[in-house]
Write a protein that holds these residues in place. Structure first.
Motif, PDB file in Angstrom:
ATOM      1  N   VAL A 307      48.264  42.677  38.581  1.00  0.00           N
ATOM      2  CA  VAL A 307      47.513  41.971  39.479  1.00  0.00           C
ATOM      3  C   VAL A 307      47.178  40.429  39.083  1.00  0.00           C
ATOM      4  O   VAL A 307      47.163  39.409  39.528  1.00  0.00           O
ATOM      5  CB  VAL A 307      45.935  42.201  39.654  1.00  0.00           C
ATOM      6  CG1 VAL A 307      45.208  41.598  40.781  1.00  0.00           C
ATOM      7  CG2 VAL A 307      46.074  43.917  40.176  1.00  0.00           C
ATOM      8  N   MET A 311      48.248  37.165  41.056  1.00  0.00           N
ATOM      9  CA  MET A 311      47.425  36.245  41.354  1.00  0.00           C
ATOM     10  C   MET A 311      47.655  34.784  40.629  1.00  0.00           C
ATOM     11  O   MET A 311      46.801  33.773  41.132  1.00  0.00           O
ATOM     12  CB  MET A 311      45.694  36.726  41.155  1.00  0.00           C
ATOM     13  CG  MET A 311      45.529  38.091  41.801  1.00  0.00           C
ATOM     14  SD  MET A 311      45.168  37.566  43.561  1.00  0.00           S
ATOM     15  CE  MET A 311      43.610  36.567  43.294  1.00  0.00           C
ATOM     16  N   VAL A 320      42.572  36.295  50.145  1.00  0.00           N
ATOM     17  CA  VAL A 320      41.301  36.927  49.495  1.00  0.00           C
ATOM     18  C   VAL A 320      40.292  37.684  50.758  1.00  0.00           C
ATOM     19  O   VAL A 320      39.705  36.529  51.307  1.00  0.00           O
ATOM     20  CB  VAL A 320      40.521  36.521  48.589  1.00  0.00           C
ATOM     21  CG1 VAL A 320      39.413  37.471  47.888  1.00  0.00           C
ATOM     22  CG2 VAL A 320      41.380  36.182  47.524  1.00  0.00           C
ATOM     23  N   THR A 526      50.579  37.505  48.749  1.00  0.00           N
ATOM     24  CA  THR A 526      49.595  38.142  47.856  1.00  0.00           C
ATOM     25  C   THR A 526      48.179  38.227  48.737  1.00  0.00           C
ATOM     26  O   THR A 526      47.443  37.251  49.030  1.00  0.00           O
ATOM     27  CB  THR A 526      49.439  37.684  46.494  1.00  0.00           C
ATOM     28  OG1 THR A 526      50.673  37.812  45.758  1.00  0.00           O
ATOM     29  CG2 THR A 526      48.360  38.746  45.678  1.00  0.00           C
ATOM     30  N   TYR A 528      44.224  40.166  48.402  1.00  0.00           N
ATOM     31  CA  TYR A 528      43.230  40.814  47.451  1.00  0.00           C
ATOM     32  C   TYR A 528      42.330  41.319  48.257  1.00  0.00           C
ATOM     33  O   TYR A 528      41.500  40.564  49.122  1.00  0.00           O
ATOM     34  CB  TYR A 528      42.611  39.952  46.510  1.00  0.00           C
ATOM     35  CG  TYR A 528      42.032  40.653  45.276  1.00  0.00           C
ATOM     36  CD1 TYR A 528      40.887  41.281  45.776  1.00  0.00           C
ATOM     37  CD2 TYR A 528      42.633  40.679  43.851  1.00  0.00           C
ATOM     38  CE1 TYR A 528      40.425  41.795  44.694  1.00  0.00           C
ATOM     39  CE2 TYR A 528      42.032  41.193  43.110  1.00  0.00           C
ATOM     40  CZ  TYR A 528      40.864  41.764  43.263  1.00  0.00           C
ATOM     41  OH  TYR A 528      39.979  42.564  42.237  1.00  0.00           O
ATOM     42  N   VAL A 546      46.498  43.831  46.698  1.00  0.00           N
ATOM     43  CA  VAL A 546      45.726  44.502  45.700  1.00  0.00           C
ATOM     44  C   VAL A 546      44.586  45.163  46.210  1.00  0.00           C
ATOM     45  O   VAL A 546      43.867  44.454  47.177  1.00  0.00           O
ATOM     46  CB  VAL A 546      45.423  43.369  44.686  1.00  0.00           C
ATOM     47  CG1 VAL A 546      44.402  44.162  43.489  1.00  0.00           C
ATOM     48  CG2 VAL A 546      46.631  42.748  43.963  1.00  0.00           C
ATOM     49  N   GLN A 548      40.866  46.820  45.734  1.00  0.00           N
ATOM     50  CA  GLN A 548      39.662  47.262  44.897  1.00  0.00           C
ATOM     51  C   GLN A 548      38.588  47.910  45.671  1.00  0.00           C
ATOM     52  O   GLN A 548      38.043  47.320  46.822  1.00  0.00           O
ATOM     53  CB  GLN A 548      39.171  46.010  44.276  1.00  0.00           C
ATOM     54  CG  GLN A 548      38.044  46.113  43.208  1.00  0.00           C
ATOM     55  CD  GLN A 548      37.472  45.042  42.733  1.00  0.00           C
ATOM     56  OE1 GLN A 548      38.102  44.211  42.366  1.00  0.00           O
ATOM     57  NE2 GLN A 548      36.183  45.127  42.134  1.00  0.00           N
TER      58      GLN A 548
END
Length: 700
Positions: A307, A311, A320, A526, A528, A546, A548
């Motif tokens: 990650v 990032m 994000v 990318t 997140y 990514v 979470q």
């Protein structure tokens, strides 16, 4: 409040407001304890259990203290105040007699009853009942009733207190339970033996003073004395209901309401109460990395290293997005990391809302949840509060029941449990409303405390900006120094906290919709996702994702790296509800497997990127949060009319043509709105019932 009246309570004279019931007077002024079964502070008076009998000296028989007010008492012939006794032999004998009748047909189920240990009948039989029974006849039996997948019924235990009937009728607003027949044949039943359809039906479990109505999902799971209890905050919607989480050996077994008169009173929605089984299913309990199209387990260091590499790329190609159930600490940590990296493409508004960036009052529920009861005219725009915030809907219904509040709706027509005037279905109908001179429009313009409630989902894109501007023109007339009637009804528990700290695109940054479109075009490489699942994940196929979060839901399905986080029951966190009230959620159980608290994951990631965040523990993070955003320091305090003088509703939005497209309600399935609910088998059963699957079976 009426004038004070003098009465004697157990030999002591007191001055008591005339509208007080004898029960209230004896408990508040006399310090007596009055037993009761049918009486409840938030329901109408039934007066049918007779357990609250007291002696009015000189009266021919004991009096039901819940149904008699102080004003109903007359002075004695000699002019002395009426005398009430709560502990005389007459009262003791009367209560023993009532308890004996209540127990005549009650079964000896205590060893297998889920109410055992929390049963009002057990407690009061011990305190006020006889030490033996004189009843030798056969006990009657009553057939159990079908109340759906949430409420278990063993109606032989029922003492006909009618609390459930009054709650469903008065508070929930769906007339689906009633008392049939009379005398010994009386039974509490659902009409036509159909499942309850209210989003608040589980509250009858708390109200039932015996074991007649219990929790079906919780049945035979535990005894109350086995459970560890922790008070926390609900995240199923933006109301911020106060809850108690009961767990045993690391597993959540039930969720109950905690009384907070300013927020949820003592009710919670069925999703809040019964979603707990979803906390144990489809969990992410270790890091994963996708290789050759398949996810494989990985260590924390390995996952964070991958990650960190992604990032560290071109910040203009990184997006994000934060989800709807994040705590303020994780949002703050991710924002600090993003700002440190120079990322401008960040957003906490999964629904594409255009709110934020202006005055705090422009995105809060300014009237406050309890303040809705003071309204005399309410205009709902693009929202269905019954599904988006059931506890706000109960407040609106309470105001409507008082007889002085009229309601108008612009948006999708639905059963809101109260009468309203349907003005129109689109934003364009707001213009017609402002020009109208009769009906609800006339009432609204003449109202003393008018209220506007707009759904956050209606304020999306360019059409949302034009609608917000038009609402601002109307809202300018409902905002004054002592009253702010402009309200935004959010559906996300994390939304206000995110907006308060500016978790929105920076200068030149992309919003949620733009990030998703950029992932399709290749402008964003990318993405997140911080527990963000309510987005169109099909647009993320070309990007490195990514995720979470704590459940294997939409975001995890497209993720290239998964970082397992903690659910709301597994971490301490700050949540800010729709009215700007800051509340503390508490950790009840440990995170699953190798999962970590979300802020700690982001802090560890910052270390891998050589941009270590300046806090090593939760308290240090909160100090930074409070310093940067002082509003988070006002614990358990709603914004109310603070800053109303500097709030100009006319400055909201952008002038433009109002859309004639229908304003659709964002919640199409109340029971399936987030990853925890979608993992719950109980919520799946409820969804199937509401969709009509069980109706077909019943018809067959």
């Amino acid at each position: 409040m009426s004038e004070l009246r003098k009465i004697m309570i157990d030999g002591v004279e007191h001055d008591v407001p005339g509208e007080y019931t004898l029960m209230q007077a004896c408990e508040e002024f006399g310090g007596a304890e009055i037993p009761r079964f049918c009486y409840h502070e938030r329901l109408s008076v039934a007066g049918n259990c007779r357990m609250c009998l007291v002696e009015w000296v000189g009266a021919p028989k004991p009096q039901a203290s819940c149904a008699l007010t102080v004003n109903d008492l007359r002075p004695n012939r000699d002019g002395t105040p009426a005398h009430i006794r709560t502990n005389s032999e007459t009262v003791k004998k009367a209560r023993e007699g009532v308890m004996e009748f209540l127990l005549i047909n009650h079964p000896l189920d205590c060893p297998i009853c889920d109410q055992g240990g929390e049963c009002d009948l057990q407690d009061q039989a011990m305190a006020y009942g006889r030490d033996s029974s004189r009843f030798e006849e056969n006990k009657r039996a009553v057939d159990d009733k079908n109340m759906g997948p949430l409420v278990n019924t063993i109606m032989t235990r029922c003492i006909q207190c009618t609390r459930c009937v009054r709650f469903v009728t008065e508070v929930a607003g769906v007339q689906e339970i009633g008392l049939a027949s009379r005398g010994e044949d009386a039974e509490i039943t659902t009409y036509l033996e159909q499942s309850l359809t209210s989003e608040l039906s589980g509250n009858v479990i708390d109200l039932c003073p015996v074991g007649a109505l219990t929790s079906k999902p919780y049945a035979f799971n535990a005894r109350p004395w086995e459970l560890e209890k922790m008070e926390s905050v609900d995240v199923m919607d933006a109301v911020g209901s106060n809850i108690r989480i009961d767990s045993r050996r690391g597993a959540v077994l039930r969720i109950l309401p905690v009384v907070n008169d300013d927020v949820n009173e003592e009710w919670i929605s069925d999703k809040t109460r019964f979603v707990w089984d979803g906390l144990a299913r489809q969990r992410l309990d270790r890091p994963f990395i996708r290789e050759n199209g398949k996810l494989r387990p990985a260590s924390w260091d390995e996952a964070l290293a991958v990650v960190a590499t992604k990032m560290s790329g071109d910040v203009e190609k990184i997006g994000v997005i934060a989800g709807d159930m994040c705590d303020a600490e994780s949002l703050k940590a991710l924002k600090d990391l993003s700002n440190g990296l120079g990322i401008q493409n960040l957003d906490c508004r999964q629904d594409g809302s255009i709110l934020g960036g202006g005055a705090r009052q422009s995105y809060l529920f300014n009237t406050t949840i309890a303040g809705v009861e003071e309204a005399d005219a309410i205009l709902l725009i693009g929202t269905n509060p019954r599904h988006e915030a059931p506890l706000v809907n109960t407040r609106i219904r309470k105001a409507w029941l008082s007889g002085g509040t009229e309601i108008g709706v612009i948006g999708e027509a639905a059963d809101l449990t109260y009468e309203y005037e349907h003005i129109g279905s689109s934003a364009a109908d707001l213009d017609k409303f402002t020009k109208a001179r009769k009906g609800f429009a006339k009432t609204f313009k003449a109202a003393k405390n008018p209220v506007i409630i707009v759904g956050a989902n209606a304020l999306r894109g360019e059409a949302g900006k034009a609608l917000l501007n038009a609402i601002g023109q109307v809202a300018s007339k409902v905002v004054r120094a002592d009253w702010n009637g402009f309200n935004v009804l959010h559906t996300a528990a994390s939304r206000v906290a995110g907006l308060d700290m500016g978790f929105i695109p920076g200068e030149g940054g992309k919003s949620t919709d733009e990030i998703l479109d950029g992932a399709v075009s290749g402008d964003i490489e990318t993405v997140y996702l911080l527990a963000a699942d309510e987005i169109d994940t099909s647009k993320l196929k070309n990007a490195f994702v990514v995720y979470q979060g704590h459940h294997g839901d939409n975001g995890a399905h497209v993720a290239d790296v998964i970082l397992p986080g903690a659910a709301y029951t597994e971490k301490d966190g700050i949540y800010v509800n729709m009215e700007g009230r800051v509340q503390l959620g508490s950790r009840a159980v440990a995170p699953k497997g190798e999962a970590k608290e979300d802020w700690a994951i982001i802090r560890a990631l910052s270390g891998h990127m050589n941009r270590t965040l300046p806090y090593d523990n939760l308290n240090a993070l909160r100090e930074v949060l409070f310093a940067d955003h002082p509003s988070f320091m006002s614990l358990d305090k709603a914004a109310g009319i603070e800053g109303v003088d500097s709030f100009d509703p006319k400055a909201m939005g952008v002038a433009g043509d109002l859309s004639d497209a229908a304003l659709l309600n964002p919640v199409t399935d109340f029971y399936m709105t987030n990853p925890i609910a979608r993992a719950s088998t109980v919520m799946a059963e409820c969804s199937a019932v509401i969709s009509g699957d069980d109706v077909k079976e019943a018809a067959e």
